[in-house]
Design an enzyme around this catalytic site. Structure first.
Site, PDB file in Angstrom:
ATOM      1  N   CYS A 194       2.620  -6.471   9.690  1.00 29.50           N
ATOM      2  CA  CYS A 194       2.594  -5.449   8.574  1.00 29.50           C
ATOM      3  C   CYS A 194       3.872  -5.255   8.410  1.00 29.50           C
ATOM      4  O   CYS A 194       4.773  -4.843   8.949  1.00 29.50           O
ATOM      5  CB  CYS A 194       1.757  -4.495   9.405  1.00 29.50           C
ATOM      6  SG  CYS A 194       1.783  -3.008   8.175  1.00 29.50           S
ATOM      7  N   SER A 237       0.982  -1.138  -0.116  1.00 30.70           N
ATOM      8  CA  SER A 237      -0.039   0.035   0.009  1.00 30.70           C
ATOM      9  C   SER A 237       0.996   1.317   0.047  1.00 30.70           C
ATOM     10  O   SER A 237       0.302   2.290  -0.373  1.00 30.70           O
ATOM     11  CB  SER A 237      -0.889  -0.121   1.222  1.00 30.70           C
ATOM     12  OG  SER A 237      -0.219  -0.112   2.443  1.00 30.70           O
ATOM     13  N   GLU A 255       4.100   6.429   7.368  1.00 30.86           N
ATOM     14  CA  GLU A 255       3.993   6.908   6.297  1.00 30.86           C
ATOM     15  C   GLU A 255       4.357   8.495   6.482  1.00 30.86           C
ATOM     16  O   GLU A 255       4.738   9.202   5.441  1.00 30.86           O
ATOM     17  CB  GLU A 255       2.533   6.741   5.632  1.00 30.86           C
ATOM     18  CG  GLU A 255       2.323   5.441   5.022  1.00 30.86           C
ATOM     19  CD  GLU A 255       3.043   5.093   3.785  1.00 30.86           C
ATOM     20  OE1 GLU A 255       3.204   6.126   2.922  1.00 30.86           O
ATOM     21  OE2 GLU A 255       3.417   3.865   3.456  1.00 30.86           O
TER      22      GLU A 255
HETATM   23  N1  DGL Z   1       2.207  -2.631   4.591  1.00 28.96           N
HETATM   24  C1  DGL Z   1       0.930  -2.855   4.784  1.00 28.96           C
HETATM   25  C2  DGL Z   1       0.548  -4.309   5.613  1.00 28.96           C
HETATM   26  O1  DGL Z   1       1.722  -4.858   5.596  1.00 28.96           O
HETATM   27  C3  DGL Z   1       0.218  -1.691   5.517  1.00 28.96           C
HETATM   28  C4  DGL Z   1      -1.233  -1.831   5.354  1.00 28.96           C
HETATM   29  C5  DGL Z   1      -1.959  -0.355   5.296  1.00 28.96           C
HETATM   30  O2  DGL Z   1      -1.997   0.252   4.350  1.00 28.96           O
HETATM   31  O3  DGL Z   1      -2.675  -0.329   6.339  1.00 28.96           O
HETATM   32  O4  DGL Z   1      -0.253  -4.538   6.348  1.00 28.96           O
END
Ligand code: DGL
Length: 263
Positions: A182, A7, A148
């Protein structure tokens, strides 16, 4: 060429590892920065986004893909594997296997986005591998925003406070191993480790990269240096400056914008 997507920035934790393990390979990375976060969205929406991204990546003639996102792996992997005829790796199996190998006391924590924890795929896989393991799962929805938005410097007080707030129940549960479910979370692993002293952290992105690199042979002529192309769905500038910090010595070209909803 191998396609990698997330994402946003988080998948770079996997790409970084892949670039080191497969230095001659070409990679194309897509960060869905225009639609981040995925972790608060429904499984149907994440499946739709992931299909668009796969169609975009297939345009580069990729021979395999890594869904370097815990949320998209939890929500979309079975659909992607059904619809697209190439090897597609996710982050769940590799991280679950690493956790089962690592734990000594049989108590494993899993942290991830709200959608990842609700879908429960990491806990399910760990218990499939070893039903005796006690899994404690906690959603940490603020973490993706902190990464982010750049709250990533070691000792950042906001990130330390958020980590303490989310992770103190896992300290009470007595876990000795924590799956970072994540791929954004390794970027703030210092704050996570500070809240859970003595606990071994498993990066799901790194575990998945290790699994992919051992499953696929490098498809290159000797001495060839691999390339990395990056695409994003929002302005490239902020992604580029953050990405360079995380990728260290690994050279990244400039990121390019793509209107992903066209795919
Ligand atoms: N890096 C994404 C994950 O591993 C983040 C998810 C998100 O955008 O909330 O879940």
């Amino acid at each position: 060429m191998i396609g990698v997507f997330d994402s946003g920035l988080g998948g770079l934790t996997a790409l970084c590892e892949l670039a080191e393990l497969m230095p001659g390979e070409d990679f194309v990375y897509f960060g869905d920065t225009g639609r981040v976060p995925y972790g608060s969205k429904s499984a149907d929406t994440i499946i739709r986004y992931s299909e668009e991204i796969m169609r975009f990546l297939l345009g580069f003639g990729i021979r395999a893909a890594l869904v370097a996102c815990g949320t998209a792996s939890s929500a979309a992997l079975p659909t992607l594997r059904r619809k697209f005829a190439l090897p597609i790796f996710g982050v769940i199996d590799a991280a679950a296997e690493a956790a089962v190998r690592t734990t000594k006391n049989g108590r494993v924590g899993v942290i991830g986005t709200s959608t990842t924890i609700r879908l429960g795929a990491f806990a399910q896989k760990i218990n499939e591998l070893d039903p005796k393991i006690e899994v404690s799962s906690v959603a940490c929805p603020l973490f993706v925003h902190l990464v982010e938005d750049g709250f990533t410097a070691p000792g950042d007080p906001v990130t330390l406070a958020a980590a303490e707030r989310y992770l103190s129940p896992l300290r009470t549960a007595g876990i000795d191993t924590l799956v970072l479910g994540c791929t954004h979370y390794p970027i703030i692993s210092g704050a996570i480790a500070a809240a859970l002293p003595g606990v071994t952290l498993i990066s799901s992105g790194k575990a998945a990269a290790d699994m992919l690199a051992s499953a696929l042979k490098e498809d290159i002529s000797p001495g060839k240096k691999g390339t990395i192309r990056c695409f994003v769905s929002d302005t490239p500038e902020s992604f580029e400056s953050a990405a360079r910090v995380f990728m260290g010595d690994i050279p990244l070209g400039s990121a390019e914008f793509v209107d992903i909803s066209k795919y």
